[in-house]
Design an enzyme around this catalytic site. Structure first.
Site, PDB file in Angstrom:
ATOM      1  N   CYS A 171      -3.422   0.618   6.788  1.00  0.00           N
ATOM      2  CA  CYS A 171      -3.465  -0.255   7.961  1.00  0.00           C
ATOM      3  C   CYS A 171      -4.156   0.382   9.155  1.00  0.00           C
ATOM      4  O   CYS A 171      -4.873  -0.272   9.889  1.00  0.00           O
ATOM      5  CB  CYS A 171      -2.057  -0.650   8.340  1.00  0.00           C
ATOM      6  SG  CYS A 171      -0.964   0.773   8.460  1.00  0.00           S
TER       7      CYS A 171
ATOM      8  N   GLU B 202       7.881   2.533  14.240  1.00  0.00           N
ATOM      9  CA  GLU B 202       8.571   3.175  13.116  1.00  0.00           C
ATOM     10  C   GLU B 202       8.415   4.671  13.337  1.00  0.00           C
ATOM     11  O   GLU B 202       7.494   5.130  14.002  1.00  0.00           O
ATOM     12  CB  GLU B 202       7.948   2.740  11.784  1.00  0.00           C
ATOM     13  CG  GLU B 202       8.193   1.255  11.573  1.00  0.00           C
ATOM     14  CD  GLU B 202       8.039   0.753  10.153  1.00  0.00           C
ATOM     15  OE1 GLU B 202       6.968   0.983   9.561  1.00  0.00           O
ATOM     16  OE2 GLU B 202       8.984   0.116   9.653  1.00  0.00           O
TER      17      GLU B 202
ATOM     18  N   GLU C  41       4.747  -4.490  12.052  1.00  0.00           N
ATOM     19  CA  GLU C  41       3.739  -3.457  11.773  1.00  0.00           C
ATOM     20  C   GLU C  41       2.603  -4.158  11.046  1.00  0.00           C
ATOM     21  O   GLU C  41       2.668  -4.380   9.835  1.00  0.00           O
ATOM     22  CB  GLU C  41       4.343  -2.352  10.888  1.00  0.00           C
ATOM     23  CG  GLU C  41       5.479  -1.584  11.526  1.00  0.00           C
ATOM     24  CD  GLU C  41       5.016  -0.683  12.666  1.00  0.00           C
ATOM     25  OE1 GLU C  41       3.799  -0.503  12.856  1.00  0.00           O
ATOM     26  OE2 GLU C  41       5.886  -0.172  13.384  1.00  0.00           O
TER      27      GLU C  41
ATOM     28  N   ASN D 189       0.803  -1.235   0.000  1.00  0.00           N
ATOM     29  CA  ASN D 189       0.000   0.000   0.000  1.00  0.00           C
ATOM     30  C   ASN D 189       0.837   1.286   0.000  1.00  0.00           C
ATOM     31  O   ASN D 189       0.366   2.314  -0.491  1.00  0.00           O
ATOM     32  CB  ASN D 189      -1.014  -0.008   1.159  1.00  0.00           C
ATOM     33  CG  ASN D 189      -0.379  -0.231   2.510  1.00  0.00           C
ATOM     34  OD1 ASN D 189       0.784  -0.609   2.604  1.00  0.00           O
ATOM     35  ND2 ASN D 189      -1.144  -0.004   3.551  1.00  0.00           N
TER      36      ASN D 189
HETATM   37  P1  NAD Z   1       0.855  -9.801   3.586  1.00  0.00           P
HETATM   38  O1  NAD Z   1       1.011 -10.229   5.003  1.00  0.00           O
HETATM   39  O2  NAD Z   1       0.133 -10.693   2.663  1.00  0.00           O
HETATM   40  O3  NAD Z   1       2.301  -9.582   2.916  1.00  0.00           O
HETATM   41  C1  NAD Z   1       3.211  -8.657   3.449  1.00  0.00           C
HETATM   42  C2  NAD Z   1       4.600  -9.018   2.966  1.00  0.00           C
HETATM   43  O4  NAD Z   1       4.985 -10.266   3.514  1.00  0.00           O
HETATM   44  C3  NAD Z   1       4.733  -9.173   1.462  1.00  0.00           C
HETATM   45  O5  NAD Z   1       5.960  -8.623   1.054  1.00  0.00           O
HETATM   46  C4  NAD Z   1       4.707 -10.679   1.280  1.00  0.00           C
HETATM   47  O6  NAD Z   1       5.343 -11.107   0.102  1.00  0.00           O
HETATM   48  C5  NAD Z   1       5.463 -11.125   2.507  1.00  0.00           C
HETATM   49  N1  NAD Z   1       5.187 -12.503   2.929  1.00  0.00           N
HETATM   50  C6  NAD Z   1       4.073 -13.251   2.712  1.00  0.00           C
HETATM   51  N2  NAD Z   1       4.200 -14.462   3.301  1.00  0.00           N
HETATM   52  C7  NAD Z   1       5.421 -14.468   3.905  1.00  0.00           C
HETATM   53  C8  NAD Z   1       6.128 -15.443   4.663  1.00  0.00           C
HETATM   54  N3  NAD Z   1       5.608 -16.653   4.923  1.00  0.00           N
HETATM   55  N4  NAD Z   1       7.340 -15.125   5.140  1.00  0.00           N
HETATM   56  C9  NAD Z   1       7.881 -13.899   4.915  1.00  0.00           C
HETATM   57  N5  NAD Z   1       7.257 -12.942   4.172  1.00  0.00           N
HETATM   58  C10 NAD Z   1       6.045 -13.232   3.678  1.00  0.00           C
HETATM   59  O7  NAD Z   1       0.211  -8.350   3.618  1.00  0.00           O
HETATM   60  P2  NAD Z   1      -0.210  -7.421   2.375  1.00  0.00           P
HETATM   61  O8  NAD Z   1      -1.465  -7.967   1.783  1.00  0.00           O
HETATM   62  O9  NAD Z   1       0.956  -7.183   1.495  1.00  0.00           O
HETATM   63  O10 NAD Z   1      -0.517  -6.046   3.109  1.00  0.00           O
HETATM   64  C11 NAD Z   1      -1.704  -5.771   3.722  1.00  0.00           C
HETATM   65  C12 NAD Z   1      -1.585  -5.930   5.217  1.00  0.00           C
HETATM   66  O11 NAD Z   1      -0.499  -5.140   5.694  1.00  0.00           O
HETATM   67  C13 NAD Z   1      -2.803  -5.424   5.951  1.00  0.00           C
HETATM   68  O12 NAD Z   1      -3.125  -6.312   6.991  1.00  0.00           O
HETATM   69  C14 NAD Z   1      -2.351  -4.089   6.507  1.00  0.00           C
HETATM   70  O13 NAD Z   1      -3.063  -3.658   7.625  1.00  0.00           O
HETATM   71  C15 NAD Z   1      -0.925  -4.359   6.802  1.00  0.00           C
HETATM   72  N6  NAD Z   1      -0.139  -3.115   6.869  1.00  0.00           N
HETATM   73  C16 NAD Z   1       0.324  -2.701   8.080  1.00  0.00           C
HETATM   74  C17 NAD Z   1       1.021  -1.503   8.184  1.00  0.00           C
HETATM   75  C18 NAD Z   1       1.526  -1.006   9.509  1.00  0.00           C
HETATM   76  O14 NAD Z   1       2.401  -0.145   9.515  1.00  0.00           O
HETATM   77  N7  NAD Z   1       1.035  -1.495  10.632  1.00  0.00           N
HETATM   78  C19 NAD Z   1       1.258  -0.741   7.040  1.00  0.00           C
HETATM   79  C20 NAD Z   1       0.791  -1.195   5.824  1.00  0.00           C
HETATM   80  C21 NAD Z   1       0.092  -2.404   5.745  1.00  0.00           C
END
Ligand code: NAD
Length: 514
Positions: free
Chosen positions: A306, A486, A272, A175
């Site tokens: 998020c 962060e 995060e 995002n």
């Molecule tokens: P996701 O958990 O599907 O993926 C996040 C990242 O993790 C990607 O780069 C993905 O390739 C990697 N990943 C996936 N499986 C993994 C594994 N087994 N081991 C290591 N890495 C792995 O999340 P998304 O769909 O990319 O993002 C959306 C989510 O992120 C939402 O839940 C959102 O709330 C959260 N988010 C949180 C913040 C924050 O600062 N708290 C900011 C932005 C997004």
């Protein structure tokens, strides 16, 4: 197997000058280590990446395997040995140059971000501004990192040294692709670490631009590296014995896996994660601000933020007026070509994400919610956007705390509105969740505002606004929304460790022969 970084960069950013939606195709290699873009290994299976606003293929993403991850980590380690020995002021100078370059290329980087991510250009420009500000902020801190002197009896003393951790891994969500890479790398580099960053497989394009900018600014080759890939590549990074820390941004289920993998070699982790944050609107609020705040809390980046305040609790006396205003304003949001300055909402990240969000809306209807506006797939008039993943922003009324749309993170433009009567009741309901990322309150009563902020179980509470995240302010979750921060000064603690040095000025005690 390498291609020269500066040539690729110059050509590509030139191409971006007049870029329009549906025109750009990215053919350059998207991996980066050892100071260069690196071609994918022969025979790697390509995964197509689409432009969200048009549905057109933008590029291929080639996931990195074990050998490539090893190379990136080795190159990071070599750079770490040089970078960590430089004075903080020297690191600061290089980082300030990186910030200056980002600022100079802000518009082109923002355009590329829009083409890969689908968010509106005005939002992307803010993301890039936040990015160079973040690097400037931590550059300012690099020269101030210091330990403590502790006086001991007899002239002896101890001191602490604030030292880097080593090779840090950053794993990003889709995002805020460029900004997440900066939020992680800026404090990491300021403290003297090196980083291997893995962007989301849906947004592989801009992290490598950041890598090239750091190189151009003068960091040692290998200091900031980019490996492409999804879960498998991420797991290789989290399991790697030569990685000291993983900073992860993503969903709660993936965050739990990251923590588990990191535990095997006791890596430090920052998580995060997702949220389902409450926004509480009291009847004594400035209603116009509360309505604008509710839109800020729900529809930025097409609702894919998020910390969004998607559970909007409104005190019953003002509910009708709030709904009338929020629906009126939501209906007039301009959805369309994200590269136009006038657009306020672009496209969701993927077709699957769009279908998932629309599925949440259908489920909400089945469970008794009333759609007051939006909640449908949207087709802009512009023919080139026909294949884009657009959706009209949705306001749901008649919601209850036990509905799926109120309990689960939707990550799309869907606001659930819930009535409440008393402060005590709303606090209990707002806290009744396993998430704890953010929260918000609108009221003119200052005692109430601070009391509510104190009692909300969340890492951030916004009073009389929402989704304001300047770099000076720490950001991070409570409960299952993660831990570690962060931004802000405190993040230095998450990218460094304290060594204690004890200095004896007299003789050693003859304890065993006395
Ligand atoms: P996701 O958990 O599907 O993926 C996040 C990242 O993790 C990607 O780069 C993905 O390739 C990697 N990943 C996936 N499986 C993994 C594994 N087994 N081991 C290591 N890495 C792995 O999340 P998304 O769909 O990319 O993002 C959306 C989510 O992120 C939402 O839940 C959102 O709330 C959260 N988010 C949180 C913040 C924050 O600062 N708290 C900011 C932005 C997004």
């Amino acid at each position: 197997a390498r291609s020269g970084a500066s040539i690729v960069m110059a050509q590509f950013l030139k191409l971006m000058q007049g870029a329009a939606t549906g025109q750009i195709v990215v053919t350059d290699c998207l991996n980066f280590w050892g100071g260069c873009r690196v071609k994918p290994k022969e025979g790697t299976h390509a995964e197509p990446v689409y432009e969200p606003a048009t549905g057109r293929k933008l590029c291929d993403m080639f996931p990195c395997g074990k050998e490539e991850v090893d190379q990136a980590i080795q190159s990071a380690h070599a750079a770490y040995l040089k970078w960590s020995k430089m004075a903080g002021m020297e690191r600061s100078r290089v980082m300030l140059e990186a910030a200056r370059i980002i600022r100079e290329r802000r518009d082109n980087i923002a355009k590329l971000e829009v083409i890969n991510n689908g968010k509106s250009i005005t939002e992307a420009q803010v993301d890039i501004d936040v990015s160079w500000q973040t690097i400037e902020y931590y550059a300012g801190m690099a020269g101030t990192l210091a330990g403590q002197h502790i006086q001991l009896p007899g002239g002896s003393f101890a001191y602490t040294r604030r030292e880097p951790l080593g090779v840090c891994v950053g794993i990003g969500a889709w995002n805020y692709p460029f900004q997440v890479a900066v939020w992680k790398s800026a404090p990491a580099l300021a403290c003297g670490n090196a980083m291997v960053f893995k962007p989301s497989p849906f947004t592989p394009v801009t992290a490598v631009i950041l890598a090239e900018i750091y190189k151009e600014a003068g960091v040692p080759d290998g200091l900031f590296n980019v490996v492409q890939g999804g879960a498998e590549t991420g797991a290789l990074l989290c399991n790697h014995p030569n990685v000291a820390k993983v900073s992860f941004t993503g969903s709660v289920p993936t965050g739990k896996k990251v923590m588990e993998m990191s535990a095997k070699t006791v890596k430090q982790v920052t998580l995060e994660l997702g949220g389902k944050s409450p926004l509480i609107i009291f009847k004594d609020c400035e209603l116009d601000n509360a309505v604008k705040g509710a839109l800020m809390a729900n529809f930025l980046t097409q609702g894919q933020v998020c910390c969004n305040g998607t559970r909007v609790y409104v005190q019953r006396e003002i509910l009708p007026k709030f709904l009338e205003e929020v629906v009126r304003k939501t209906k007039t949001i301009r959805i369309g070509d994200p590269l136009l300055e006038t657009t306020r909402m672009g496209a969701l990240i993927t077709k699957q994400q769009l279908d998932k969000v629309l599925g949440f809306v259908s489920q909400a209807k089945k469970e008794g919610a009333k759609v007051l506006c939006g909640g449908d797939a949207f087709t802009p008039d512009d023919p080139k956007l026909k294949g884009g993943y657009f959706m009209s922003p949705c306001v749901l009324d008649n919601c209850r705390d036990d509905m799926t749309c109120v309990k689960e993170e939707i990550f799309g433009p869907v606001m659930s509105v819930l009535p409440f009567d008393t402060e005590e009741e709303v606090l209990m309901r707002a806290n009744n969740t396993t998430f704890g990322l953010a929260s918000g309150v609108f009221t003119r009563d200052i005692s109430r505002a601070h009391r509510v902020a104190e009692n909300l179980q969340a890492g951030t509470c916004f009073i009389n606004n929402y989704n304001i995240s300047p770099v000076e302010v720490p950001f991070g979750g409570y409960k299952q929304s993660g831990f570690g921060k962060e931004n802000g000064q405190v993040t230095i603690e998450y990218y460094s460790q304290l060594k204690t040095v004890v200095v004896e000025m007299g003789d050693v005690d003859d304890y065993f022969n006395n």
